[in-house]
Design an enzyme around this catalytic site. Structure first.
Site, PDB file in Angstrom:
ATOM      1  N   CYS A  23      -3.595   7.340  10.873  1.00  0.00           N
ATOM      2  CA  CYS A  23      -3.961   6.113  10.164  1.00  0.00           C
ATOM      3  C   CYS A  23      -3.347   4.869  10.782  1.00  0.00           C
ATOM      4  CB  CYS A  23      -3.569   6.219   8.691  1.00  0.00           C
ATOM      5  SG  CYS A  23      -1.789   6.357   8.403  1.00  0.00           S
ATOM      6  N   ASP A  81     -10.710   0.688   4.874  1.00  0.00           N
ATOM      7  CA  ASP A  81      -9.910   1.800   5.401  1.00  0.00           C
ATOM      8  C   ASP A  81     -10.762   2.562   6.408  1.00  0.00           C
ATOM      9  OD1 ASP A  81      -8.485   4.108   5.930  1.00  0.00           O
ATOM     10  OD2 ASP A  81      -7.781   4.373   3.878  1.00  0.00           O
ATOM     11  N   HIS A 140       0.489   5.865   4.248  1.00  0.00           N
ATOM     12  CA  HIS A 140      -0.849   5.559   4.749  1.00  0.00           C
ATOM     13  C   HIS A 140      -0.909   4.104   5.205  1.00  0.00           C
ATOM     14  CE1 HIS A 140      -5.022   6.162   5.422  1.00  0.00           C
ATOM     15  NE2 HIS A 140      -5.474   5.471   4.389  1.00  0.00           N
TER      16      HIS A 140
END
Length: 672
Positions: free
Chosen positions: A234, A291, A276
């Site tokens: 991520c 995202d 994250h």
């Protein structure tokens, strides 16, 4: 030692100060200061896998066994930028010794809006063209809870993106981030289109690095390394997105926080560092969230394989929905009013992207853990349009009663064991051609007591009872709109108005019963009156029964398709109804038996017959002897004596010119 780049802008007070300093020259200043962290090098906590999938991470600078590891591959040139209220910008970059400093052109504007220079026709290598990002303010905030108006935080017409999306997917540039952005922006005019092109490219070209996730010491999160490797975690997704936006002249922030993804357990608490990373972009005067990690695909349950599976939901997601599984370190980046606390985030029901992409609006209860009351728990879902649902309680759908509503569904759960039970709700669009249902909700059902009376037959199929779906299949105006039919004397009747060209078949099923498939059909009698159909049901004994209804087009020679079912309950242990008489193929759909309804006739008795049949020349009742019936006002009537026989047949002479009879009904006679 260092380079100073001093510039002023004629329309606003602006100072650009860029210092390139080697580490040994700033050692005394760095001492005692915290190093800028990336999510791949944070302290102990949960770490994302690419879908919000979280796992426990070792302390800062150590592996899972506590050994100190090198963080160099993921380190970037450190850039610390500060801004004054007047718009002054100072950027200090710290490079490793012996590295070549790279000049960045920073543009910062003071009061008043300024249009950023065009990317085309200029040397963009290493350049960032964005204004100094402002923190989120009042005009960025959205109301919480969600107002159910839109899944996006700004108006987006996906159809208008079709050509741009197709173009972005075909771009194949991996030698430099700048060249990639330059290629993508050839078809992008507005800021929104620029962000969209970057988003689509990353989501379809960068895969989640499941190997690197488990071995971060060998993982580089630098944008150029992510681009050339075609994979990352991520942190790499968010970092690449941030740099590409910056090159394109779009303000973009990389955010970090907690997520509810892989490894998340309902009701769990979040502690330690972030797990994250995602992004915020500045479009049309407001900040918006996205995202790209979760937009790209998903990993399998064993966390060993990534599959590209594009997810539109995470592009410019409405903040009131984004907060469902993203909790930023800085609460201002929730972009919500009011903001949620971490406790709110932990206790709130998790709605995954499937929930909203299928047009579902809300679920009740809103907490992840449900307590049963007297052995029962209830769940309901609201949706915009007709949607099909099913469920699993500990892997089976035996212990519940689900009913479809026009704008949702209702589910009653009756666990047959105490303790904790995992409840999953699945859904799919009503017009979906494939049979795949997507999981949209998960609950934990805490059961303290069991209601043994609500043990359903295994043949009960979910959902139960009539609904909008059965209406579409031609079953209109049901006499029993509820899923359960209660009968005290073991008899009941269900009526519908049927659509055109529909033929139906019905059968009765029960657990722990000697009811065969054939006898299950014989305990139901169909009576047709025009476009009305009545199903008469006589139960063979007390208990819980399933009435299954099948249908097909009369013009279709194929098989009957299952449509829906009812649950029929009878507690009266005195009930013991015989089956209806057996009918043969010559018994027409619109014929009707008025008497005798029982398929079992008493021995040595005179039995009265009354049948409604048309287009018939003669009717005989064949017992030990033959007894003709006479026609009167549309009915065939007469008497038969059952002495000396075990079976009684009703036979018809369809044409007076024919010499043979056809069997239409068969009765059995009680043994003496």
């Amino acid at each position: 030692m260092g380079t100073v780049d001093f510039r002023t802008d004629p329309s606003a007070v602006m100072i650009n100060l860029l210092l390139i300093v080697h580490p040994e020259e700033t050692a005394s200043k760095q001492k005692g200061q915290s190093e800028r962290r990336t999510s791949s090098g944070r302290g102990a906590g949960l770490q994302d896998d690419g879908n919000g999938n979280s796992r426990l991470q070792p302390p800062h600078g150590r592996d899972l066994n506590g050994r100190r590891v090198s963080r160099e591959p993921c380190e970037k040139t450190q850039a610390v930028t500060s801004y004054t209220n007047e718009g002054t910008q100072v950027t200090v970059e710290i490079h490793p010794k012996d590295s070549t400093p790279q000049l960045f052109k920073k543009l910062s504007f003071g009061k008043g809006a300024r249009r950023l220079p065009s990317l085309r026709g200029q040397d963009n290598k290493g350049s960032q063209r964005t204004e100094a990002p402002r923190p989120p303010g009042g005009k960025d905030l959205h109301a919480y809870p969600w107002d159910k108006s839109s899944l996006k935080s700004m108006p987006v017409d996906l159809q208008q993106f079709e050509k741009l999306d197709a173009y972005a997917l075909k771009v194949n540039v991996t030698n430099s981030v700048e060249e990639l952005v330059k290629a993508l922006l050839k078809q992008a005019r507005t800021d929104l289109e620029k962000v969209r092109a970057i988003w689509m490219w990353i989501c379809h070209h960068i895969e989640y690095d499941v190997v690197g996730y488990h071995n971060k010491s060998q993982l580089s999160c630098k944008p150029i390394d992510v681009l050339q490797a075609g994979k990352s975690i991520c942190e790499g997704y968010a970092g690449l997105f941030e740099q590409m936006c910056s090159i394109a002249g779009i303000q973009c922030m990389k955010l970090s926080g907690y997520s509810k993804g892989y490894g998340y357990k309902m009701g769990q608490t979040f502690t330690g560092d972030s797990d994250h990373a995602w992004n915020a972009v500045y479009l049309d005067g407001r900040w918006h969230l996205l995202d790209s990690t979760w937009g790209s695909g998903s990993v399998d349950d064993s966390f060993t394989k990534f599959t590209f599976r594009y997810n539109e939901f995470y592009f410019l997601t409405h903040p009131a929905l984004f907060i469902n599984n993203h909790f930023p370190d800085n609460s201002n980046w929730q972009l919500l009013k009011p903001t949620l606390t971490l406790k709110d985030f932990e206790s709130n029901m998790l709605h995954n992207s499937n929930f909203y992409m299928l047009g579902l609006l809300a679920a009740h209860p809103e907490t992840a853990v449900i307590q049963t009351v007297n052995g029962k728990a209830s769940v309901s879902v609201d949706c915009r349009s007709a949607t099909l649902f099913t469920f699993k309680l500990k892997g089976t759908d035996e212990h519940g009663l689900m009913t479809l509503k026009k704008h949702g569904m209702k589910l009653e759960i009756y666990p047959q064991k105490t303790g904790s039970h995992k409840l999953q709700i699945f859904a799919k669009p009503s017009k979906a051609s494939e049979e795949v249902y997507n999981c949209v909700l998960e609950y934990i059902v805490e059961c303290k007591s069991v209601d043994k009376t609500m043990r359903f037959p295994k043949d009960l199929h979910q959902p139960v009872g009539p609904s909008w779906f059965t209406e579409r299949q031609g079953f209109l105006r049901p006499s029993h709109p509820d899923p359960i039919i209660h009968t005290n004397d073991g008899r009941c009747s269900v009526t519908f108005t049927l659509g055109k060209d529909i033929s139906i078949l019905a059968s009765l099923h029960c657990d722990n019963s000697s009811l065969t498939e054939d006898m299950g059909r014989r305990h139901i009698m169909q009576i047709h009156r025009g476009n009305q159909i009545e199903l008469k049901i006589h139960l063979p004994h007390a208990g819980n029964f399933v009435l299954k209804i099948y249908a097909k087009k009369k013009s279709d020679p194929g098989n009957y398709d299952y449509i829906f079912n009812y649950l029929i309950t009878c507690l009266n242990t005195e009930v013991k109804w015989p089956a209806f008489p057996q009918s043969y193929s010559k018994w027409a759909e619109d014929y009707e038996i008025l008497e005798p309804l029982s398929g079992l006739l008493p021995a040595n008795r005179n039995v009265q017959f009354k049948l409604k049949m048309h287009g018939i020349a003669k009717v005989l009742v064949q017992a030990e002897n033959a007894y003709p019936l006479t026609q009167s006002k549309g009915y065939w009537e007469g008497t038969c004596n059952t002495s000396g026989c075990r079976e009684v047949f009703v036979m018809v002479h369809e044409n007076a010119n024919h010499s043979f009879y056809s069997h239409v009904l068969k009765y059995e006679v009680e043994t003496q």
